[in-house]
Design a protein around this motif. Structure first.
Motif, mmCIF file in Angstrom:
data_model
loop_
_atom_site.group_PDB
_atom_site.id
_atom_site.type_symbol
_atom_site.label_atom_id
_atom_site.label_comp_id
_atom_site.label_asym_id
_atom_site.label_seq_id
_atom_site.Cartn_x
_atom_site.Cartn_y
_atom_site.Cartn_z
ATOM 1 N N HIS A 198 32.431 31.970 21.586
ATOM 2 C CA HIS A 198 33.659 31.514 22.216
ATOM 3 C C HIS A 198 34.084 32.495 23.306
ATOM 4 O O HIS A 198 34.401 32.112 24.434
ATOM 5 C CB HIS A 198 34.745 31.390 21.138
ATOM 6 N N ASN A 234 34.063 31.785 27.443
ATOM 7 C CA ASN A 234 35.313 31.898 28.179
ATOM 8 C C ASN A 234 35.255 32.992 29.231
ATOM 9 O O ASN A 234 35.804 32.850 30.314
ATOM 10 C CB ASN A 234 36.467 32.156 27.215
ATOM 11 N N GLY A 258 41.234 41.297 28.148
ATOM 12 C CA GLY A 258 41.142 42.198 27.004
ATOM 13 C C GLY A 258 40.962 41.472 25.685
ATOM 14 O O GLY A 258 40.155 41.885 24.852
ATOM 15 N N GLY A 259 41.733 40.392 25.508
ATOM 16 C CA GLY A 259 41.661 39.663 24.251
ATOM 17 C C GLY A 259 40.269 39.151 23.985
ATOM 18 O O GLY A 259 39.722 39.317 22.885
ATOM 19 N N LEU A 260 39.664 38.562 25.025
ATOM 20 C CA LEU A 260 38.333 38.002 24.855
ATOM 21 C C LEU A 260 37.306 39.092 24.618
ATOM 22 O O LEU A 260 36.379 38.944 23.825
ATOM 23 C CB LEU A 260 37.957 37.181 26.089
ATOM 24 N N MET A 319 53.544 24.373 35.331
ATOM 25 C CA MET A 319 52.385 25.120 35.832
ATOM 26 C C MET A 319 51.630 25.738 34.665
ATOM 27 O O MET A 319 52.214 26.274 33.741
ATOM 28 C CB MET A 319 52.878 26.224 36.779
ATOM 29 N N ALA A 320 50.306 25.649 34.787
ATOM 30 C CA ALA A 320 49.508 26.208 33.697
ATOM 31 C C ALA A 320 49.603 27.732 33.719
ATOM 32 O O ALA A 320 49.686 28.338 34.777
ATOM 33 C CB ALA A 320 48.056 25.781 33.847
ATOM 34 N N THR A 321 49.637 28.299 32.578
ATOM 35 C CA THR A 321 49.741 29.751 32.497
ATOM 36 C C THR A 321 48.364 30.367 32.704
ATOM 37 O O THR A 321 47.365 29.845 32.211
ATOM 38 C CB THR A 321 50.255 30.166 31.106
ATOM 39 N N MET A 322 48.355 31.436 33.457
ATOM 40 C CA MET A 322 47.077 32.135 33.636
ATOM 41 C C MET A 322 47.034 33.308 32.679
ATOM 42 O O MET A 322 48.032 33.991 32.474
ATOM 43 C CB MET A 322 46.978 32.661 35.074
ATOM 44 N N VAL A 323 45.878 33.515 32.167
ATOM 45 C CA VAL A 323 45.735 34.670 31.299
ATOM 46 C C VAL A 323 45.782 35.914 32.183
ATOM 47 O O VAL A 323 45.334 35.900 33.328
ATOM 48 C CB VAL A 323 44.418 34.563 30.505
ATOM 49 N N SER A 324 46.416 36.982 31.698
ATOM 50 C CA SER A 324 46.619 38.137 32.563
ATOM 51 C C SER A 324 45.591 39.231 32.328
ATOM 52 O O SER A 324 45.549 40.209 33.054
ATOM 53 C CB SER A 324 48.006 38.715 32.341
ATOM 54 N N SER A 325 44.799 39.055 31.315
ATOM 55 C CA SER A 325 43.833 40.103 31.040
ATOM 56 C C SER A 325 42.703 39.511 30.215
ATOM 57 O O SER A 325 42.890 38.567 29.446
ATOM 58 C CB SER A 325 44.501 41.241 30.268
#
Lengths: 267, 1000
Positions: free
Chosen positions: B25, B29, B9-11, B1-7
């Motif tokens: 970028h 995204n 914040g990084g972007l 299963m593909a991982t979902m980003v949880s936040s």
């Protein structure tokens, strides 16, 4: 291993070397280039596409960001720290279980907690804390930050200042210094409210300075509104009593009357 | 299963990086993640905004799109829209997402409101070109995708007539789209001027079509008040020489007449004769000349139209050229129709021949009403008049002359005026009918002034809205009298006869009556002035207003207030200043007039502003009269959307104030009149047993208005209501007020021999001026009972009348695809003793069971014996409406109802031209394909021209031969004698009844 990854690895090596040399300018430039290169990998957050090299790529990216965080501490650049930390975070939270554990993880998490404490962002501090598991909390790096926060809240400022001696990681020193400043500001703020004036001696003890000289320069820099004369520090000026708000009685009366009128109209 | 980003914040952190590639970028995204992480992103909106504002940043539009989406999720649609505009082409109109849909709707709303505001203040719209671009992109897309209706709706909203035209012309079904567009413009375009613009465009488009729909064009032109256009179309059609087109012209004329716009029709008629002589003179100067002078002199004399037109046709008969003769002939027909005479005559014949009024009801009322109670006595007379409105049947009065003679003074006035209602539309013989009661020249002194005044009023009612022939007589009567009662009658009569003609001379005559400052005459004068000036918005209103302030008489003020209201009929925004002036007046009577002005100016528009204002007055004015009227006025504003009214007034109907409740009842009665709407009945039901007598009265009348022509089979509450009325009338202890209401209600319930309904909208959804005005004045009966008769103006016959090209009624059958019992006439009431037997149905159960088995056996036997015959015989049986079992039932009266139920009711009914078709029945009407006649337009009721497929065969005419007066141009009296000589043939024109005298 494809060409892009090798290129990134090469850059990374050069970046690490620059860090070791303490050549921060070139390190910064290399880091910026690295980050741009990382955007081209589709396996990295937020896409997390599965590919053959995914694990490897993720690990490299994580290492780069970890080093970036540490570099920012060395540069004493809090904004960069925050930025890099947030970009690093998904590697711990979202794909942490898929990657080999990083030795840097706990020190960096601890650092972040410390940073929040320094910036007096207590709410976010606790949010971060909640996201950690009980096992993580046992780690000395994390424990250090948690204890500091407790002392800070209790008002045991001396314990906070003495904790500087027992830092679990060398990078913590920068934040500990900042923390001492935060503590001092806190004390100054309280004294202002609590006292009309203090003798210089008491003030020095209160603010945990070792010499009067330090105290005077602190007053000059951070609290120019304080007055120092006759061996006393006067806080009088800072206390400007804000006038208490008046009750908007007329407005309230008008409102009530209009309600009454409206009620009459109800059919 | 593909991982979902949880936040995110990084972007978000990446946005703060220095390198533009990193920002890009992050942005791209974030846009894909915004649907999940907008709460997180919302804290960083300032950062993204600054990216958008940074001129140097290349992907500003991307930033704008992101901010727009975040604002969308935050519910800040205005900000979201402005950033979406900033996103330029990145905002994809065709994307199928909630975000895009919402923003597009928002954009169109915004654009429409800007455009509307600009148009209303007459300024050039300052529109963001990007906004305009988006709207245009959307419109183009709709047109491309074939969603023409959406495109048209939007184009109308946004006032983009160019796009509207494009949408219509490019659609695959132009006719359908056009008629849709007409509907839309009537129901959704609130501003009158703009609606005119739209309609003008539609006419333009219509005319470009290869085969224009002339019926619709003429409807549009009528709304635009362009008689020239209509006249030229009619002329073109009649001149074409094609029989079908000539028929179409006749049909158009009938449709125009239905809207009752007298002034407009007169203009069309005058325009028709004029170009004829001009265009044809150069071609054929000789034969047309005498004709044109003929018609010219005819209009000048203007006395009795019919004799004039027949003379014209005589003149045409001499003509040599056949095509010209044909044209002249059809022109005569059209003129006859446009003058309203043809339709009035046919209606009269229909109502007379189909009259199903139940004299027994009246008899019961008469017997139960106390002798001394004059209110109920005259109420009975009113009820009789309404019940027989337009049928010319005055048997009841004739049979009860003694009883009638108890009417004195004003009661006598209304008794005489009642004859006018009964003989409504009896244009030719109206005057001779009323002759015994009319003022006898200058010498006078003959009859009582009350009956004389009533007779003048009656003449007005007979000639309502078609007063060409009678105007002069009424004027003379008005001038020759000083008696205020006669003046009263004459004023009302004149107002009715000259409705909406804005005749200056008549106006001056009435004005001089007004300035005598007599309360009785002045009241009628005020109303009459309004009737005369209906919908003209003339400056006469301010003159009237000034006098209303001057006079001391409340009656005059009230009359004037209503009169002023009438002048602004249908003017919508134009009337706003006058309304404002009236509603702010110190005098409650003028404010009351202001309510009527609001009601009439915004009649049938369901305009929100008007509704809001009325509701405001309904709860905040200090005067009960104003509040009552404000609620009542809602009925007028909302009659085009009757379903809305019960909802809007439901709270008001529970008000503590009886006046407001009364208003609510009448509002429902007015706007839902003739619909039999279930919600309306539910709302009125509790009000009919209200604690306050006048509320009961209003509720009963309103209920009757709603239930008119609703049969018991379609709503059982009709039966309950009839029994309730009977109970109230028979009850000795009931209040006079509610008793009167019940008597009037029984009259309205069976109005016009059970063949009319109250209808405020024509079939093309235009308002019927006469009907609306009639109801408005009718609602004044609160103050002045004789005004009750105005309700007759709102009656319109529920008939299908098919006509051939000679305007005669041929035999023609068509289908009603529903159970006959749903729409049949209510059963005539039986002698009072019968009511006791109805209460004991259990006693006869065994017999009926036997009868049932007997019937079944019989049926079986029949089925075996005549398998094939039964099927064919089913048709004629149902056609008669009475089955053989009915005959059996005659001998065994109690059994018949139960037995009838056992027989399966046929699911259709064959109707014969002319037939009664009640409004609810219209949707079941089907025309048979193998019929000899084909309707020109497939309308389920009203006047419909029929095309004869076998013109060579002799026709069987079912109604009357020819209207008697056209055949005998010698004069009215001769016609009367003739018809009386030809005895009791049902088809014959009803003979004038012998005058009767009061025995006082």
């Amino acid at each position: 291993m494809d060409a892009k990854l090798t290129e990134v690895l090469q850059f990374f090596e050069r970046f690490k070397a620059a860090c070791l040399r303490n050549d921060f300018d070139s390190a910064n430039k290399l880091l910026s280039q690295l980050k741009v290169q990382l955007t081209e990998f589709r396996s990295l957050p937020p896409l997390f596409e599965n590919s053959r090299n995914a694990i490897h790529e993720l690990t490299v990216a994580r290492d780069i960001y970890e080093d970036a965080v540490i570099l920012s501490v060395k540069l004493e650049d809090q904004d960069a720290f925050e930025r890099d930390f947030f970009q690093l975070k998904p590697y711990y939270t979202d794909v942490g279980n898929r990657l080999p554990a990083s030795p840097q993880q706990y020190p960096i998490l601890g650092l972040n907690l410390l940073r929040l404490l320094v910036q007096n962002r207590i709410a976010e501090f606790h949010t971060e804390l909640e996201l950690l598991s009980p096992i993580d909390l046992e780690n000395p790096c994390i424990k250090h930050a948690v204890e500091l926060e407790q002392s800070f809240m209790e008002g045991a400022y001396n314990r906070v200042l003495s904790a500087r001696q027992s830092v679990p990681h060398e990078t913590y020193v920068y934040f500990m210094d900042l923390l001492a400043k935060t503590v001092r500001d806190e004390i100054a703020g309280c004294s202002e409210k609590a006292y009309d004036y203090l003798s210089i001696n008491d003030a020095r003890q209160m603010l945990l300075f070792s010499s009067d000289q330090e105290l005077l320069s602190y007053v000059k820099e951070d609290h120019p509104e304080w007055e120092v004369k006759n061996g006393y520090v006067f806080f009088q000026k800072a206390k400007e009593s804000a006038p208490c708000k008046e009750i908007p009685s007329l407005q309230l009366i008008n409102q009530t009357l209009s309600y009454a009128r409206e009620l009459e109209r109800i059919v | 299963m593909a991982t979902m980003v949880s936040s995110a914040g990084g972007l978000l952190a990446m946005l703060n990086e220095n390198h533009p590639l990193l920002k890009l970028h992050a942005l791209s995204n974030l846009i894909s993640l915004v649907d999940y992480f907008w709460p997180e992103i919302s804290t960083s909106v300032p950062v993204i905004e600054s990216l958008y504002e940074d001129e140097g940043f290349e992907q500003r539009q991307l930033a704008a799109l992101l901010v727009s989406k975040v604002f969308y999720y935050l519910g800040e649609l205005n900000d979201s829209l402005s950033y979406a505009l900033g996103a330029g082409p990145l905002f994809d109109v065709s994307e199928d997402s909630d975000y895009v849909h919402t923003l597009l709707a928002k954009a169109i709303d915004e654009y429409a409101s800007i455009k509307t505001k600009a148009a209303e203040s007459n300024k050039e719209a300052i529109v963001d070109p990007r906004l305009e671009a988006i709207v245009e992109r959307m419109l183009d897309k709709c047109i491309m995708d074939g969603k023409y209706q959406q495109a048209m709706g939007m184009a109308i909203e946004c006032r983009r007539l160019d796009k509207l035209e494009e949408a219509i012309t490019r659609s695959d079904n132009v006719q359908g789209t056009l008629s849709y567009c007409i509907n839309v413009s009537h129901s959704f375009v609130n501003r009158r001027e703009y609606r005119s613009e739209v309609l003008r465009l539609l006419v333009k488009v219509y005319q470009k079509l290869p085969s224009p729909d002339y019926i619709s064009i003429c409807q549009c032109l009528m709304f635009l008040d362009e008689p020239e256009g209509v006249a030229s179309i009619l002329e073109k059609l009649t001149r074409s020489g094609n029989k079908d087109e000539a028929l179409l012209a006749l049909q158009i004329s009938f449709d125009l007449v239905e809207n009752e716009n007298q002034a407009f029709l007169l203009k069309v008629r005058d325009r028709l004769s004029q170009p004829k002589s001009q265009t044809s003179e150069p071609v054929q100067p000789q034969p047309t000349e005498p004709d044109s002078t003929q018609s010219g002199s005819g209009t000048a004399s203007g006395d009795v139209q019919m004799s004039d037109s027949s003379r014209t046709s005589d003149a045409n008969a001499i003509e040599i050229d056949p095509s010209e003769a044909m044209y002249a002939e059809s022109l005569t027909k059209i003129k006859g129709i446009l003058s309203g005479e043809t339709s009035i005559q046919l209606t009269l014949q229909f109502l007379y021949s189909h009259n199903k009024s139940d004299l027994l009801i009246l008899k019961t009322i008469k017997q139960s009403v106390e002798m001394r109670n004059s209110v109920c006595h005259s109420a009975t007379i009113y009820a009789n008049a309404i019940m027989h409105a337009g049928t010319t049947v005055d048997t009841f009065l004739r049979e009860n002359l003694d009883w009638l003679s108890r009417a004195t003074n004003w009661a006598k006035f209304s008794a005489t005026a009642g004859l006018g209602v009964i003989h409504r539309g009896h244009l030719q013989q109206g005057r001779s009918l009323m002759a015994p009661y009319l003022p006898q020249g200058v010498a006078g002194g003959g009859g009582s002034p009350y009956s004389e005044g009533g007779a003048l009023y009656a003449l007005g009612l007979i000639h309502a809205n078609h007063g060409e022939g009678i105007k002069q007589f009424l004027r003379d009567s008005l001038r020759n009298t000083n008696v205020e009662v006669i003046q009263h009658g004459a004023c009302l009569g004149l107002g009715l006869a000259a409705l909406g003609t804005a005749d200056e001379e008549i106006y001056d005559d009435i004005k001089s009556v007004l300035y005598t400052d007599s309360a009785v005459a002045g009241e009628a004068a005020g109303i009459s002035m309004g009737l005369l000036m209906v919908g003209t918005a003339s400056e006469k209103a301010s003159e009237m207003l000034a006098y209303a302030h001057e006079t001391q008489h409340e009656k005059i003020i009230r009359g004037l207030a209503l009169g002023i209201a009438l002048t602004v009929y249908g003017r919508e925004e134009e009337a706003d200043t006058l309304i404002e002036q009236m509603t702010r007046d110190q005098d409650p009577i003028l404010r009351y007039g202001g309510m009527y002005a609001l009601a009439l100016a915004y009649r049938g528009t369901a305009n929100n502003k008007a509704i809001r204002q009325l509701l405001h007055f309904a709860v905040s004015d200090v005067s009960d009269d104003v509040r009552r009227t404000a609620v009542l006025a809602l009925g007028f504003v909302l009659y085009s959307e009757p379903e809305q009214t019960p909802r809007i007034v439901s709270l008001l109907s529970e008000s503590y104030n009886p006046h407001v409740r009364y208003g609510a009842a009448l509002a429902v009665g007015i706007s839902c009149a003739g619909t039999g709407l279930s919600e309306a009945i539910s709302l009125l039901e509790p009000l009919t047993s209200d604690v306050v007598d006048f509320v009961r009265q209003g509720a009963l009348i309103a209920m009757a208005m709603v239930m008119v022509q609703t049969s018991e089979a379609s709503d059982s509450r009709v039966g309950t209501f009839r029994r309730q009325l009977e109970k109230i009338i028979l009850d000795k202890h009931e209040d006079t007020m509610s008793k009167m209401g019940a008597i009037l209600a029984s009259g309205i319930l069976d109005a016009g021999g059970r063949n009319v309904t109250i209808r405020l909208l024509s079939k093309t959804k235009h308002d019927k001026v006469t009907a609306v005005v009639g109801l408005a004045v009718f609602s004044q009966f609160w103050y002045w009972y004789p005004l009750i008769y105005f309700v007759s103006l709102s009656f319109s016959p529920t008939a299908f009348i098919g006509l051939n090209s000679d305007l005669k009624v041929p035999r023609f059958e068509f289908l009603s695809n529903a159970k006959p019992s749903l729409f049949e006439y209510p059963k005539p009431t039986t002698v009072p003793t019968a009511t006791s037997t109805v209460k004991l149905p259990t006693a006869v159960l065994s017999i009926s069971a036997k009868a049932k088995t007997r019937a079944k056996k019989e049926a079986e036997q029949k089925a075996i014996a005549l398998k094939s015959v039964t099927e064919s015989s089913a048709g004629p049986n149902t056609g008669k409406g009475k089955s053989p079992s009915e005959k059996e039932g005659d001998s065994m009266q109690v059994d018949s109802p139960t037995e009838k139920k056992t027989e399966p009711e046929p699911s259709f009914e064959i109707l014969t031209n002319p037939a009664r078709v009640v409004p609810a029945q219209e949707k079941f009407i089907k025309f048979m394909e193998d019929s000899r006649y084909v309707p020109v337009k497939s309308a389920p009721s009203g006047f419909v021209l029929l095309r004869d497929l076998c013109p060579t065969e002799p026709e069987v005419l079912s109604l009357t031969d020819t209207p008697s007066s056209t055949t005998s141009p010698a004069g009215n009296t001769a016609a009367g004698q003739q018809s009386s000589a030809s005895a009791m043939a049902v088809d014959e024109e009803p003979q004038p009844p012998q005058p009767f005298e009061y025995s006082t």
